[in-house]
Design an enzyme around this catalytic site. Sequence first.
Site, PDB file in Angstrom:
ATOM      1  N   HIS A   1      -4.477   7.164   1.322  1.00 18.76           N
ATOM      2  CA  HIS A   1      -4.301   5.373   0.781  1.00 18.76           C
ATOM      3  C   HIS A   1      -5.322   5.295   1.491  1.00 18.76           C
ATOM      4  CE1 HIS A   1      -3.863   1.763   0.170  1.00 18.76           C
ATOM      5  NE2 HIS A   1      -4.105   1.303   1.255  1.00 18.76           N
TER       6      HIS A   1
ATOM      7  N   ASN B   1     -10.458  -0.871  -2.068  1.00 20.36           N
ATOM      8  CA  ASN B   1      -8.960  -1.019  -1.288  1.00 20.36           C
ATOM      9  C   ASN B   1      -7.751  -1.081  -2.758  1.00 20.36           C
ATOM     10  OD1 ASN B   1      -6.048  -0.374  -0.744  1.00 20.36           O
ATOM     11  ND2 ASN B   1      -6.288  -1.799   1.071  1.00 20.36           N
TER      12      ASN B   1
ATOM     13  N   CYS C   1       0.788  -0.981  -0.246  1.00 19.47           N
ATOM     14  CA  CYS C   1       0.152  -0.207  -0.065  1.00 19.47           C
ATOM     15  C   CYS C   1       0.997   1.273   0.226  1.00 19.47           C
ATOM     16  CB  CYS C   1      -1.235   0.300   1.109  1.00 19.47           C
ATOM     17  SG  CYS C   1      -1.816  -1.498   1.149  1.00 19.47           S
TER      18      CYS C   1
HETATM   19  O1  UT7 Z   1      -4.015  -1.783   3.474  1.00 17.51           O
HETATM   20  C1  UT7 Z   1      -3.904  -2.385   3.933  1.00 17.51           C
HETATM   21  C2  UT7 Z   1      -3.882  -2.230   4.810  1.00 17.51           C
HETATM   22  N1  UT7 Z   1      -5.408  -2.393   6.052  1.00 17.51           N
HETATM   23  C3  UT7 Z   1      -5.735  -1.819   6.895  1.00 17.51           C
HETATM   24  O2  UT7 Z   1      -5.522  -1.271   6.400  1.00 17.51           O
HETATM   25  C4  UT7 Z   1      -7.316  -3.052   7.170  1.00 17.51           C
HETATM   26  C5  UT7 Z   1      -6.747  -2.011   8.706  1.00 17.51           C
HETATM   27  N2  UT7 Z   1      -8.120  -3.176   9.826  1.00 17.51           N
HETATM   28  C6  UT7 Z   1      -9.255  -3.097   8.732  1.00 17.51           C
HETATM   29  O3  UT7 Z   1      -9.884  -2.403   8.228  1.00 17.51           O
HETATM   30  C7  UT7 Z   1     -10.267  -3.979  10.242  1.00 17.51           C
HETATM   31  O4  UT7 Z   1      -9.758  -4.201  11.194  1.00 17.51           O
HETATM   32  C8  UT7 Z   1     -11.533  -4.470   9.235  1.00 17.51           C
HETATM   33  C9  UT7 Z   1     -12.631  -3.368   7.854  1.00 17.51           C
HETATM   34  C10 UT7 Z   1     -11.087  -5.082   8.301  1.00 17.51           C
HETATM   35  C11 UT7 Z   1     -12.387  -5.529   9.877  1.00 17.51           C
HETATM   36  O5  UT7 Z   1     -12.921  -4.989  11.188  1.00 17.51           O
HETATM   37  P1  UT7 Z   1     -12.943  -5.278  12.588  1.00 17.51           P
HETATM   38  O6  UT7 Z   1     -13.588  -4.963  13.249  1.00 17.51           O
HETATM   39  O7  UT7 Z   1     -11.450  -5.217  12.844  1.00 17.51           O
HETATM   40  O8  UT7 Z   1     -13.712  -6.773  12.200  1.00 17.51           O
HETATM   41  P2  UT7 Z   1     -12.903  -8.106  12.660  1.00 17.51           P
HETATM   42  O9  UT7 Z   1     -11.813  -7.807  11.724  1.00 17.51           O
HETATM   43  O10 UT7 Z   1     -12.662  -8.250  14.469  1.00 17.51           O
HETATM   44  O11 UT7 Z   1     -14.498  -9.198  12.770  1.00 17.51           O
HETATM   45  C12 UT7 Z   1     -15.916  -8.734  14.036  1.00 17.51           C
HETATM   46  C13 UT7 Z   1     -16.726  -9.494  12.807  1.00 17.51           C
HETATM   47  C14 UT7 Z   1     -16.232 -10.765  13.732  1.00 17.51           C
HETATM   48  O12 UT7 Z   1     -16.858 -12.028  13.393  1.00 17.51           O
HETATM   49  P3  UT7 Z   1     -17.415 -12.269  15.568  1.00 17.51           P
HETATM   50  O13 UT7 Z   1     -16.008 -13.557  15.379  1.00 17.51           O
HETATM   51  O14 UT7 Z   1     -17.385 -11.387  15.999  1.00 17.51           O
HETATM   52  O15 UT7 Z   1     -18.567 -12.583  15.501  1.00 17.51           O
HETATM   53  C15 UT7 Z   1     -15.930 -11.784  11.963  1.00 17.51           C
HETATM   54  O16 UT7 Z   1     -15.888 -12.872  11.730  1.00 17.51           O
HETATM   55  O17 UT7 Z   1     -17.247  -9.283  12.177  1.00 17.51           O
HETATM   56  C16 UT7 Z   1     -17.174 -10.604  11.568  1.00 17.51           C
HETATM   57  N3  UT7 Z   1     -16.849 -10.538   9.849  1.00 17.51           N
HETATM   58  C17 UT7 Z   1     -18.234 -10.355   8.659  1.00 17.51           C
HETATM   59  N4  UT7 Z   1     -18.771  -9.974   9.332  1.00 17.51           N
HETATM   60  C18 UT7 Z   1     -19.980  -9.704   7.625  1.00 17.51           C
HETATM   61  C19 UT7 Z   1     -15.474 -10.055   9.488  1.00 17.51           C
HETATM   62  N5  UT7 Z   1     -16.025  -9.391   8.342  1.00 17.51           N
HETATM   63  C20 UT7 Z   1     -16.802  -9.314   7.685  1.00 17.51           C
HETATM   64  C21 UT7 Z   1     -17.659  -9.393   6.062  1.00 17.51           C
HETATM   65  N6  UT7 Z   1     -18.724  -9.264   6.935  1.00 17.51           N
HETATM   66  N7  UT7 Z   1     -17.398  -9.069   5.637  1.00 17.51           N
END
Ligand code: UT7
Length: 343
Positions: free
Chosen positions: A270, A300, A121
């Site tokens: 970004h 992204n 990125c």
């Molecule tokens: O360019 C490279 C740099 N990348 C980034 O900057 C990404 C940085 N991180 C993020 O943007 C966030 O961490 C994400 C958007 C990727 C994820 O958000 P989060 O609030 O950290 O969610 P999480 O991974 O902790 O997941 C929370 C819940 C989980 O369910 P449980 O275990 O709480 O039941 C996931 O399984 O959300 C679930 N989940 C989804 N649900 C519906 C994860 N992805 C999805 C989805 N749809 N697409």
Amino acid sequence: MPNAYISGTGFHVPPRVVTNDALRTEYGIDTTSDWIIQRTGIEERRFAEEGVGTADLALPAARDAIERAGLRPHDLDMILFATLSPDHAFPGSGCYLQAKLGLCDGNDAKFVPALDVRNQCSGFLYSLGAATSMVKSGACKHVLVVGAEKHSAALDLTTRGRTVASLFGDGAGAVVVSATEEDRGVRGWWLGADGRHASVLSQKVWDIKKRNFIPLDEEGRGLVEPSHMWAQMDGKLVFRHAVERMIGALMRACMELSITRDDIDLFFFHQANLRINQYVADQIGIPPERLVSNIQRYGNTTAATIPILLAEAERSGKLERGMKVAMVGFGSGFTWGAAVVDW
Ligand code: UT7
């Protein structure tokens, strides 16, 4: 010593729009548009068709930037190609693009050097820094800097992969960095990396420490575990570091140039997550109208986000000659960077 300025911008995104709902209805991923929008701001992304490669996406973006710079491909002295989704393991996509630009054809063939940059990125900002130095040193007059990604073929488009798969899209952006005697252009660039977190956001399709670098079945065919095949990410950790590093990079840039956020007309961050960018903007006190975003439409696109943003902002009239702009990015590596440009 000449200044290095951005003489042309270009972009290309594939025509196929994939909405958040389509991830559910077409790919069967257990997700909702509300979840994706609330967490990331993304509403849709573009996916390229089967048979289209990363260098194919880069070609129209590169042509666009070269034409807008008032140049032809043969005027280039160097190609820098930033991508984490190159067409093949090797050679770099820059070589494919160089041939596609027609540089090797005919009597006036010019074998312009091509260098791939693997900084995810932050790849565009690393390349912009390198291009600026090449131009300022007098080694090059015109450097093509491309950021291009075809993510869609390498996403686990199932419920298992939903956290990563819902974030990424395909696209390409390009700029030409040119020499000028005018008092304008790239005023500075600041890059950083913290390799302690290299595994936190990675795609380890092969492991060269092992022979065979990809495990083989009895017939000698390669076998890759799903956890190695697809990108893995600790999203929360990436989020935390992204915010910290982006704020740090921007503050350092301002300090070293003796400017404040109020001197900067537009901010090009970004596009990984709208929430990350809004948080950074809030902490620094950047008014929303100065923060340019398109993650809603493209997701992204990794190395392509910032050059696509620049090209769109220029075409819409938002980005004008004489403005001071700041670019900031963060990503896998971890790597990060900032640049300030007098447009
Ligand atoms: O360019 C490279 C740099 N990348 C980034 O900057 C990404 C940085 N991180 C993020 O943007 C966030 O961490 C994400 C958007 C990727 C994820 O958000 P989060 O609030 O950290 O969610 P999480 O991974 O902790 O997941 C929370 C819940 C989980 O369910 P449980 O275990 O709480 O039941 C996931 O399984 O959300 C679930 N989940 C989804 N649900 C519906 C994860 N992805 C999805 C989805 N749809 N697409």
